[in-house]
Design a protein around this motif. Structure first.
Motif, short mmCIF file in Angstrom:
data_model
loop_
_atom_site.label_atom_id
_atom_site.label_comp_id
_atom_site.label_asym_id
_atom_site.label_seq_id
_atom_site.Cartn_x
_atom_site.Cartn_y
_atom_site.Cartn_z
N ARG A 1 2.97 4.04 -10.83
CA ARG A 1 3.12 4.70 -9.54
C ARG A 1 1.76 4.78 -8.84
N LEU A 2 1.73 4.36 -7.59
CA LEU A 2 0.57 4.51 -6.72
C LEU A 2 0.94 5.53 -5.66
N ILE A 3 0.15 6.58 -5.52
CA ILE A 3 0.48 7.61 -4.54
C ILE A 3 -0.77 8.05 -3.81
N GLY A 4 -0.69 8.11 -2.49
CA GLY A 4 -1.87 8.46 -1.71
C GLY A 4 -1.53 9.13 -0.40
N ALA A 5 -2.55 9.74 0.17
CA ALA A 5 -2.46 10.33 1.50
C ALA A 5 -3.61 9.80 2.35
N SER A 6 -3.34 9.58 3.62
CA SER A 6 -4.36 9.13 4.57
C SER A 6 -4.99 7.82 4.08
N ALA B 1 -3.55 6.47 0.95
CA ALA B 1 -2.30 5.71 1.08
C ALA B 1 -2.60 4.28 1.51
N TRP B 2 -3.57 4.10 2.40
CA TRP B 2 -3.93 2.76 2.84
C TRP B 2 -4.50 1.95 1.67
N ARG B 3 -5.35 2.60 0.85
CA ARG B 3 -5.91 1.92 -0.32
C ARG B 3 -4.82 1.53 -1.30
N ARG C 1 -10.38 -6.05 0.12
CA ARG C 1 -11.49 -6.53 0.95
C ARG C 1 -11.12 -6.47 2.43
N ARG C 2 -9.89 -6.84 2.74
CA ARG C 2 -9.43 -6.82 4.13
C ARG C 2 -9.46 -5.40 4.68
N LEU C 3 -8.95 -4.45 3.90
CA LEU C 3 -8.96 -3.05 4.34
C LEU C 3 -10.39 -2.55 4.54
N GLY D 1 -13.36 7.33 1.31
CA GLY D 1 -12.65 6.42 0.43
C GLY D 1 -13.36 5.09 0.25
N LEU D 2 -14.28 4.74 1.16
CA LEU D 2 -14.98 3.46 1.04
C LEU D 2 -15.86 3.42 -0.20
N ILE D 3 -16.31 4.58 -0.68
CA ILE D 3 -17.21 4.60 -1.83
C ILE D 3 -16.47 4.21 -3.11
#
Length: 358
Positions: free
Chosen positions: A63-68, A71-73, A87-89, A40-42
């Protein structure tokens, strides 16, 4: 797009709409985010451009939807200052350091502390965003996995059994786990409530009492982190990584009249984590009709450190050489700004000849 840092795939309806109207921020209704750990960093550059520049041009409910890590992003994207949160993440995730030998409890405690720093006591911002409704996907164990938490051997046996069933048919995985979606209390989740696959779905409203635990559960890889239990407002049981069921989020996007803008580290969609080695299970159906999938091109990846994007194997590859891993991951994230620049140019003047379908 042989020299471009990105590849773009368009569903049929998305192609027709862009051909007629151009690429309009106002048309974007859903932003999915895949599981995949460091991969996900890329997407860091794309995330910062998308939430810092493109979507704010046309504020609306999305809607924002994520897994793992997805989800953090998406949680970071829902903060008032999305750029600072992204940037913090990125900094917190990249600077994880682990001793040579760790157990699941250690990794869970480290990730719990990471999420505390990400949320920074301001989780209410993500829960009350005027423009974004956050959803976090988790997998809840049923059958043998319902009793597996706390026992490494029961957990291993349960997931081996689940993997064997999934190898026969994805529908068999539904006998081992259920999808639990923690969602913005203001969002009815109507597009997901009607059955769309074999998995039972449960819906739990997000609150200040369960936001961090839901995020932790969504990223709790079996055998790497501990299962999460006792989540406020949720059915009892053991919760693991949402990517087990929804690795690349093959969801019924076609039910929404808007467009789905999907920054992704891959140019295809794999339903579940256990399907990674099964190319015949890649999504190619009508659910993708309104999807715009943006991903790094092979040429772009070839220019990164080790000629690949960051991934979870890097923790083992670099071992205790944390500084070198951090340097290379930071370099990859810096390069991701070229992806954002390329997609921004395409959005300003879409060239459909540079895209493909699913």
């Amino acid at each position: 797009m042989t020299s471009s840092p990105i590849t773009i795939r368009l569903g049929r309806r998305a192609r027709q709409r862009i051909a007629a109207e151009g690429m309009q921020a106002a048309d974007v209704a859903i932003i999915p985010a895949a599981a995949g750990g460091p991969k996900g960093l890329i997407l860091h550059g794309l995330d910062r451009w998308l939430f810092g520049h493109f979507l704010p041009r046309a504020p609306r409910q999305r809607r924002l939807i994520g897994a793992s890590i997805g989800a953090w992003r998406m949680a970071a994207a829902a903060f008032n200052d999305a750029d600072a949160a992204q940037r913090r993440l990125a900094h917190l995730y990249t600077h994880q350091r682990y001793p040579a030998k760790v157990d699941a409890a250690y990794v869970s405690n480290t990730c719990r502390a990471l999420l505390d720093e990400l949320l920074d006591g301001r989780g209410a911002e993500a829960l009350n965003s005027p423009h974004y409704a956050l959803s976090i996907i988790t997998a809840r164990g049923v059958g043998p996995l319902a009793q597996a938490a706390g026992s490494r051997w029961r957990e291993l046996a349960g997931f081996l059994r689940a993997a064997a069933g999934n190898a026969v048919a994805r529908s068999r995985l539904a006998g081992a786990m259920e999808r639990v979606i923690f969602h913005d209390a203001r969002d009815s989740q109507d597009w997901l409530r009607q059955e769309f696959d074999a998995f039972a779905n449960h819906f739990v409203s997000l609150s200040g009492d369960n936001l961090r635990d839901a995020l932790l559960a969504s990223g709790s890889i079996p055998m790497v982190l501990e299962a999460v239990s006792g989540i406020a407002g949720a059915p009892g049981g053991a919760y693991w990584d949402g990517g087990l069921i929804d690795y690349h989020l093959h969801l019924p996007y076609q039910r929404d009249p808007g467009l789905v803008l999907y920054p992704h580290f891959s140019d295809y969609i794999v339903p579940g984590w256990l399907d990674k080695s099964m190319p015949w299970r890649r999504a190619r159906d009508a659910a993708l009709d309104n999807v715009i999938l943006v991903s790094p091109s092979p040429e772009f990846l070839a220019r990164l450190p080790n000629r690949k994007m960051p991934d979870r194997a890097d923790f083992k590859f670099y071992g205790q050489n944390h500084d070198t891993r951090i340097r290379d991951w930071t370099c990859a994230m810096g390069e991701s700004e070229r992806m954002a620049d390329a997609f921004a140019r395409w959005c300003d003047k879409p060239d459909l000849a540079q895209t493909s379908g699913f």
